[in-house]
Design a protein around this motif. Structure first.
Motif, short mmCIF file in Angstrom:
data_model
loop_
_atom_site.label_atom_id
_atom_site.label_comp_id
_atom_site.label_asym_id
_atom_site.label_seq_id
_atom_site.Cartn_x
_atom_site.Cartn_y
_atom_site.Cartn_z
N PRO A 40 -7.16 2.48 -2.96
CA PRO A 40 -7.40 1.10 -3.39
C PRO A 40 -7.09 0.16 -2.22
N PRO A 41 -8.03 -0.70 -1.86
CA PRO A 41 -7.86 -1.53 -0.67
C PRO A 41 -6.59 -2.37 -0.70
N ILE A 42 -6.15 -2.70 -1.90
CA ILE A 42 -4.99 -3.58 -2.03
C ILE A 42 -3.77 -2.99 -1.34
N ALA A 43 -3.70 -1.65 -1.34
CA ALA A 43 -2.53 -1.02 -0.75
C ALA A 43 -2.48 -1.19 0.76
N MET A 44 -3.64 -1.43 1.35
CA MET A 44 -3.68 -1.50 2.81
C MET A 44 -3.82 -2.93 3.31
N PRO A 95 -2.15 1.62 8.31
CA PRO A 95 -2.05 1.16 6.92
C PRO A 95 -1.87 2.29 5.92
N SER A 129 1.42 2.60 3.65
CA SER A 129 1.36 2.57 2.20
C SER A 129 2.09 3.77 1.60
N LYS A 132 -11.75 1.58 -8.48
CA LYS A 132 -11.15 0.46 -7.76
C LYS A 132 -11.57 -0.89 -8.32
N ASN A 150 -6.05 -0.61 -11.10
CA ASN A 150 -6.13 -1.38 -9.86
C ASN A 150 -5.74 -2.83 -10.09
N ALA A 195 -0.56 2.68 -6.31
CA ALA A 195 -1.79 2.90 -5.56
C ALA A 195 -1.92 4.38 -5.20
N LEU A 209 -2.98 6.30 -8.28
CA LEU A 209 -4.41 6.10 -8.51
C LEU A 209 -5.22 6.95 -7.56
#
Lengths: 274, 442, 309
Positions: free
Chosen positions: A117-121, C45, C49, C245, C266, C286, C289
């Motif tokens: 999920p992009p939010i995590a990055m 990233p 995460s 997502k 999400n 995250a 998921l």
């Protein structure tokens, strides 16, 4: 094979229903852009006969730099698409043809990327771009979009290349062509519809992205989605304004898809001349 | 054209274009019109001439005021202000990213009243008290309505300066009420009775329209009613106390009012509530005073000339206090000193009595007594006296401006909406919210 | 060198094996640029995460302390009823959208496959839904669905169907209404993918089938569908990942409501991360998921690749 009269009629009805369903909200946007704000939600709904006005267009053009937003969106989408194709199409070919586990298995790495999920990055990306002093530039968004777009392209192209029969390439290789030439001159033209489809996807994804653009652009590099979202205040949504901006955002997409559609045809005739 | 040629041309095109666009756009990656050297050089009259500032503003009605006034400011001071217009959620996110990343992309920003505590606790904005002390003569601070200071004050310091003050008022259709022979409600009891009387069973008119959408919308509306019913969501120590017996009762009263709302109201955000009222579907609506002028605009309103406003009613026996909200304007703590000074010049200029008049004439919202009592303005906006009284008895803290505000808002937002759609009882809903808040604040 | 061949000298290998080895290097060369690019950009990233999910880290904490808490975040997630509900909602949403979109996408591709000017224009217009930012799509549909002044309930009421709080406001219909919105926006993408697949298919097998007297339906089921399998896989896979997502349309239409009828994972992650700024917990969610998606994707790939020859 003949289609009966009844089938023809049913098919036409189906096409009409499809057009109606997909175009209803767009048509709503279209009429709303030309209506006064007070009529946007009038009951009963007025589809054809309503008070027409160009005030909304005037208002938007006077207060918003639509040209700048569009230009920025075009630059970022074009950049991300081209970069993704350049990196992703050969990679897709490679993973479709490679025999070694390591190589064709790396496709799964790209798949993994698409699952996060992009939010995590988001925050780490922001911090990287800040440290690279790339905040507010086109490059920052293009790079980020490419990471995801290209991963998608690899997977799309992998499947299209798998559909390209290997015999033709074998023939080319025997004739002395290098693998790269076989790719460019034999496989690529046949898989061109796939390239077009991938390109379309990249354009769409980058065009609509708002999360990355939100964090990484400056007022000078702001894209259309952000411009549209500015119509969103806590007290009200300026529907007329949003409708006008949406129309500006949609027009290029239609143009691009008409343009790309020609390559569909190219691909079709390519396949036929085998 | 054969396959080879197509493929070759395509490759060339892709390669060329991606080189151009992807890699080598240095000339246009930064703001195009910006030059490195200042446009003008400082003079004694314009000590900050040439400084460039960026202002992040919410796209509430007052943005028209910014658009009009910023060029005038540049003329007078030589300071260039770039206005970035943002919606509510993107504003919050961009500001947070800017603060956390310490990138100082924005020097000035509009600050929602409820963010006061959060910005203070995290020291996102520059405390303005030194500036205020230094320039106190010019600021004419006693002219600023006392309640307006809540737009950025926290624990004795000022983290934003008042920019736009909103009063929670009751908007009503004077034609509809007159036709039914009902006086504008002065108490909550009268409000409920009026809402009931004015709702037509055939759906052609509803008594009142409120915010029911899950999240900030219903949370803030519920908090308004808690205040109006004389309740509170914080206990004596300032800790969240959402599930007191009193609050449960208030929630049930809230639900009772919803019976006289249009059916879709359980899903309404602010814009839909406005649309319902503006299109004539509801007879009454509580809301922020800044929207009042919009009802007289024939381009967006179908109820021109039919609307009046009065004080938001409180429960009989409860002290008359009216919800106060709005926006402050803050200076980024990470901006460099010169920009901070220039930004302060902007704030001083914008909030001065003379410019405040212009502000009001361009859809701004008032913070000064002089603005609210100016004869010309009152002639144009006859509801200003009501606003004045509302501000005098205003309560800017009915939505606690504490640093943990967003947690409370989210918990209530889910719970109250859950109750309205029948998912849980009032007691269970508030118990769940309280539990959620306590867990998050651990 | 030893990764790819056992012999150190290329000259000793039979021609076929030699060609294969050279080929692998060429493939590596074609793959390397993207690989390097992605690894360099995304590795920080991704690992951040992963790393942060084992810590307690509040983004807005002025001191930015990260306290190691082991698997506490994961345990909290496992016992949180909201998370369980969110996961359930997500699976329903994904199943609904993917199945319907594949079906509708394939149908559209077949219906509009002809290369006539009319069809070309229609197909281009069908791409418009995708050109609109998902957030805006959500807002538009929210207005269309509005119980009191929306177009859709207006016509439903004309037909005598009661709408209550509206399609998005009634817990029973909210998820279905949301799926319809997603369907509207993304079926055309599947249409494009299938169309490209259909047009890449070689002509000979179909010509042979005609000669053999096969029926249209028979040809479709026994020839077209199997040959489209790689395309199916890609469409299924990519749409599934995208569906997991989903965020923008939920945010714009229901914010996860009414109640928690449409809270998908999400969206919940976003609430935790961007409203509470509890980055450690958000990262843990995250990752959860991500694992769910990865497992599902692995199943797809395994099942569909086993069916491929």
């Amino acid at each position: 094979m003949r289609t009966s009269r009844l089938e023809k009629v049913l098919l036409n009805v189906a096409v009409l229903l499809v057009i109606a369903f997909f175009m209803l909200p767009v048509f709503w946007l279209l009429t709303t852009a030309f209506k006064y704000g007070r009529d946007a939600f009038a009951i009963p709904p007025r589809w054809l006969f309503f008070e027409f006005t160009l005030d909304n267009f005037k208002n938007v053009l006077e207060t918003t730099r639509v040209d700048r937003f569009l230009l920025n969106s075009v630059i970022i989408s074009a950049g991300a698409t081209l970069l993704s194709l350049l990196l992703g199409v050969p990679a897709g070919y490679a993973v479709s043809r490679a025999r070694t586990r390591l190589l064709n298995g790396s496709a799964y790495f790209f798949l993994l990327l698409l699952m996060v999920p992009p939010i995590a990055m988001l925050i780490p990306f922001y911090l990287i771009m800040r440290d690279l002093d790339l905040l507010g530039t086109y490059r920052a968004v293009i790079i980020l979009d490419t990471v995801f777009d290209a991963s998608f392209v690899v997977w799309m192209m992998r499947s299209y290349f798998l559909d390209v029969p290997q015999e033709m390439e074998e023939a080319a290789l025997v004739d002395g062509a290098s693998h790269f030439q076989s790719f460019r001159q034999v496989a690529l033209p046949i898989a061109m519809p796939g390239v077009v489809a991938s390109a379309l996807y990249c354009v769409i994804f980058s065009w609509n992205d708002f999360l990355f653009a939100l964090l990484l652009t400056s007022p000078a590099t702001k894209t259309m989605p952000l411009g549209i979202l500015a119509s969103f205040s806590a007290a009200q949504i300026d529907w007329a304004r949003m409708a006008v901006l949406c129309l500006f955002a949609i027009a290029p997409a239609v143009v691009v898809s008409l343009f790309l559609n020609r390559y569909f045809v190219q691909g079709l005739t390519m396949g036929a001349t085998k | 054209m054969n396959a080879n040629q197509v493929s070759r041309r395509l490759t060339m095109a892709i390669a060329t274009l991606s080189l151009i666009v992807g890699g080598c756009v240095p000339a246009t990656t930064q703001a195009p019109p910006a030059t490195e050297a200042p446009q003008a050089s400082p003079t004694s009259a314009q000590p900050y001439a040439g400084v460039k500032l960026t202002l992040a503003s919410m796209t509430d009605q007052y943005i028209a005021g910014f658009r009009y006034l910023i060029p005038k400011f540049q003329e007078e001071t030589g300071i260039e202000v770039t206005l970035d217009e943002l919606g509510y959620t993107d504003l919050y996110q961009k500001l947070t990213a800017d603060f956390v990343g310490q990138t100082a992309n924005y020097d000035l920003m509009t600050v929602d009243i409820v963010w006061s505590g959060e910005f203070a606790a995290n020291q996102y904005t520059h405390p303005l008290d030194d500036f205020m002390a230094r320039d106190s003569a010019a600021l004419k601070m006693d002219d600023i309505m006392p309640v307006a200071w809540t737009l950025g004050e926290w624990e004795g310091k000022h983290w934003a300066y008042p920019l736009a003050g909103y009063a929670n008022v009751l908007n009503y259709r004077k034609d509809v009420l007159a036709a039914a022979g009902i006086e504008p409600p002065k108490t909550q009891e009268e409000l409920l009775a009026a809402a009931q009387a004015l709702t037509n069973p055939d759906g052609s008119m509803y008594g009142i329209v409120m915010l029911g959408a899950k999240g900030s919308a219903v949370a803030q509306d519920y908090m308004v009613w808690v205040q109006q019913e004389g309740g509170t969501i914080l206990d004596a120590d300032g800790k969240p106390a959402l599930n007191t017996a009193e609050n449960v009762q208030i929630l049930e009263y809230f639900g009772e009012l919803f019976k006289y709302n249009p059916p879709g109201a359980t899903d309404y955000w602010w814009d839909q509530r406005e649309t319902a009222f503006r299109s004539g579907q509801a007879a009454m609506m509580e809301g922020w005073s800044i929207a009042r002028a919009g009802y007289e605009d024939p381009a967006i309103s179908s109820v021109v000339g039919k609307v009046d406003i009065t004080f938001a009613p409180v429960k009989s026996g409860v002290d008359a206090k009216y919800g106060f909200g709005g926006w402050g304007i803050g200076i980024n703590a990470d901006s460099d000193q010169q920009k901070k000074e220039a930004a302060w010049e902007f704030i001083k200029w914008l909030t001065s009595p003379e410019i405040q008049k212009e502000w009001m004439l361009h859809d701004g919202a008032p913070i000064r007594r002089s603005t609210l009592t100016d004869p010309e303005l009152v002639a144009k906006f006859p509801w200003l006296p009501t606003l004045l009284t509302s501000f005098e008895n205003g309560d800017g803290d009915y939505r606690p401006r504490i640093p943990q505000y967003s947690i409370i808002q989210d918990a209530l937002g889910t719970a109250v909406n859950g109750y309205l759609v029948g998912e849980m009882t009032a007691q269970d809903a508030l118990d769940a919210a309280q539990a959620q808040v306590e867990a998050a604040l651990k | 060198m030893s990764l790819f061949s056992r012999s150190s000298s290329k000259r000793d290998l039979p021609p076929a094996r030699r060609r294969v080895n050279v080929a692998e290097w060429h493939y590596l060369a074609m793959l390397a640029p993207l690989l390097v690019f992605v690894v360099v950009i995304a590795i920080y990233p991704l690992s951040f995460s992963f790393f942060i999910s084992f810590h307690d880290y509040r983004l807005t904490d002025p001191t930015q302390t990260k306290t190691f808490v082991g698997i506490a975040n994961y345990l909290a997630a496992a016992s949180d009823p909201v998370v369980a509900r969110a996961l359930g909602n997500t699976l329903i949403f994904v199943a609904g959208t993917v199945i319907l979109e594949i079906g509708v996408g394939l149908g559209l591709a077949l219906l509009l496959a002809a290369e006539t000017p009319l069809m070309t224009v229609i197909r281009s217009f069908l791409l418009i839904p995708m050109a609109i930012p998902p957030l805006v799509v959500g807002l538009v549909w929210k207005s269309l669905y509005n119980a009191d002044f929306g177009v859709i309930p207006y016509y439903l009421k004309q037909l005598g169907i009661s709408v209550g709080h509206g399609p998005l406001g009634e817990p029973a219909t909210a998820m279905a209404a949301l799926i319809l919105v997603d369907l509207w926006q993304w079926s055309p993408l599947l249409m494009v993918i299938f169309l490209a697949g259909l047009k890449s298919l070689p002509r000979e097998p179909f010509e042979a089938a005609v000669v053999d007297g096969a029926s249209r339906w028979g040809t479709f089921v026994n020839l077209t569908l199997p040959m489209l399998q790689p395309v199916f896989l890609v469409g299924l896979l990519l749409r599934t990942m995208q569906s997991f997502k989903v965020f923008d349309i939920v945010y714009a239409t229901t914010a996860g409501g009414p109640g928690s009828a449409t809270t998908v994972l999400n969206f919940h992650i976003y609430t935790v991360g961007m409203t509470f700024f509890d980055m450690g917990y958000a990262a843990a969610l995250a990752n959860i998921l991500f694992v769910v998606v990865a497992v599902l994707a692995a199943i797809y790939v395994a099942v569909l690749q086993r069916q491929q020859i």
